[in-house]
Design a protein around this motif. Structure first.
Motif, PDB file in Angstrom:
ATOM      1  N   LYS A  10      -1.484  18.276   2.743  1.00 31.97           N
ATOM      2  CA  LYS A  10      -0.713  19.629   2.271  1.00 31.97           C
ATOM      3  C   LYS A  10       0.553  19.834   3.436  1.00 31.97           C
ATOM      4  O   LYS A  10       1.583  19.988   3.389  1.00 31.97           O
ATOM      5  N   SER A  11       0.101  19.331   4.767  1.00 29.02           N
ATOM      6  CA  SER A  11       1.087  19.442   6.000  1.00 29.02           C
ATOM      7  C   SER A  11       1.869  18.300   5.525  1.00 29.02           C
ATOM      8  O   SER A  11       3.119  18.740   5.711  1.00 29.02           O
ATOM      9  N   ILE A  12       1.867  17.103   5.269  1.00 29.27           N
ATOM     10  CA  ILE A  12       2.950  16.010   4.897  1.00 29.27           C
ATOM     11  C   ILE A  12       3.553  16.415   3.943  1.00 29.27           C
ATOM     12  O   ILE A  12       4.749  16.471   3.855  1.00 29.27           O
ATOM     13  N   GLN A  13       2.892  17.018   2.750  1.00 22.03           N
ATOM     14  CA  GLN A  13       3.870  17.731   1.711  1.00 22.03           C
ATOM     15  C   GLN A  13       4.672  18.574   1.921  1.00 22.03           C
ATOM     16  O   GLN A  13       6.033  18.522   1.730  1.00 22.03           O
ATOM     17  N   ASN A  18       6.087  11.998   0.953  1.00 22.06           N
ATOM     18  CA  ASN A  18       5.806  11.764  -0.317  1.00 22.06           C
ATOM     19  C   ASN A  18       4.464  11.270  -0.242  1.00 22.06           C
ATOM     20  O   ASN A  18       3.891  10.111   0.268  1.00 22.06           O
ATOM     21  N   LEU A  19       3.329  12.161  -0.914  1.00 23.95           N
ATOM     22  CA  LEU A  19       1.984  12.040  -1.116  1.00 23.95           C
ATOM     23  C   LEU A  19       1.763  10.651  -2.105  1.00 23.95           C
ATOM     24  O   LEU A  19       2.344  10.989  -3.271  1.00 23.95           O
ATOM     25  N   VAL A  20       1.094   9.884  -1.548  1.00 20.47           N
ATOM     26  CA  VAL A  20       0.568   8.679  -2.669  1.00 20.47           C
ATOM     27  C   VAL A  20      -0.830   8.648  -2.639  1.00 20.47           C
ATOM     28  O   VAL A  20      -1.330   8.486  -1.501  1.00 20.47           O
ATOM     29  N   ASN A  21      -1.481   8.423  -3.910  1.00 19.00           N
ATOM     30  CA  ASN A  21      -2.922   8.472  -3.839  1.00 19.00           C
ATOM     31  C   ASN A  21      -3.296   7.158  -4.417  1.00 19.00           C
ATOM     32  O   ASN A  21      -2.431   6.724  -5.193  1.00 19.00           O
ATOM     33  N   GLY A  22      -4.581   6.778  -4.443  1.00 18.58           N
ATOM     34  CA  GLY A  22      -5.082   5.588  -5.140  1.00 18.58           C
ATOM     35  C   GLY A  22      -6.320   5.876  -5.458  1.00 18.58           C
ATOM     36  O   GLY A  22      -6.949   6.739  -5.352  1.00 18.58           O
TER      37      GLY A  22
END
Length: 133
Positions: A10-13, A18-22
């Motif tokens: 949330k802080s990064i956002q 740019n939130l990236v997940n895998g």
């Protein structure tokens, strides 16, 4: 300290990251686990411990982290990552509505989601077997 600072999504956002997940394969399991990862992003809990609750993100942000944000990271957002005219027709159909599950406060059910169909480059490449009644 760890529990209050782990995975600061949330802080990064909030700061424009740019939130990236895998899928987290093969770290947690040899099989990809994208729906378990979506559940964790939204609820931040395994049912026993909540890991840094203030860093929860909403379901739409979590989906974007798996789709358009990954495409953006690699500079391919003009070709893939969202459903738009002119983009490659890559899409999956799911066994349940993950947005509704999150909105209804049922995040643990998200991890039980499965892919029922995969369309890649405009062609159906996978269809789940029909359920036997």
């Amino acid at each position: 300290y760890y529990m209050q600072n782990a995975y600061p999504a949330k802080s990064i956002q909030d700061f424009g990251g740019n939130l990236v997940n895998g899928s987290d394969a093969p770290v947690g399991n040899r099989d990809p686990m994208p729906f378990a990862s979506l559940q964790q992003a939204v609820f931040r809990s395994n049912g026993e411990v909540v890991l840094n609750e203030d860093q929860r993100i909403d379901i739409h942000s979590a989906i974007e982290a798996f789709t358009i944000n990954g495409a953006r990271l690699f500079g391919h957002e003009d070709k893939v990552g969202s459903i738009e005219v002119g983009k490659t027709a890559d899409i999956i159909a799911l066994s349940q509505n993950i947005v509704a599950l999150a909105d209804e406060g049922r995040p643990f059910d998200i991890a039980e989601t499965s892919v029922t169909m995969t369309v890649f480059d405009g062609r159906v490449v996978y269809e789940a077997p029909a359920a036997v009644e």
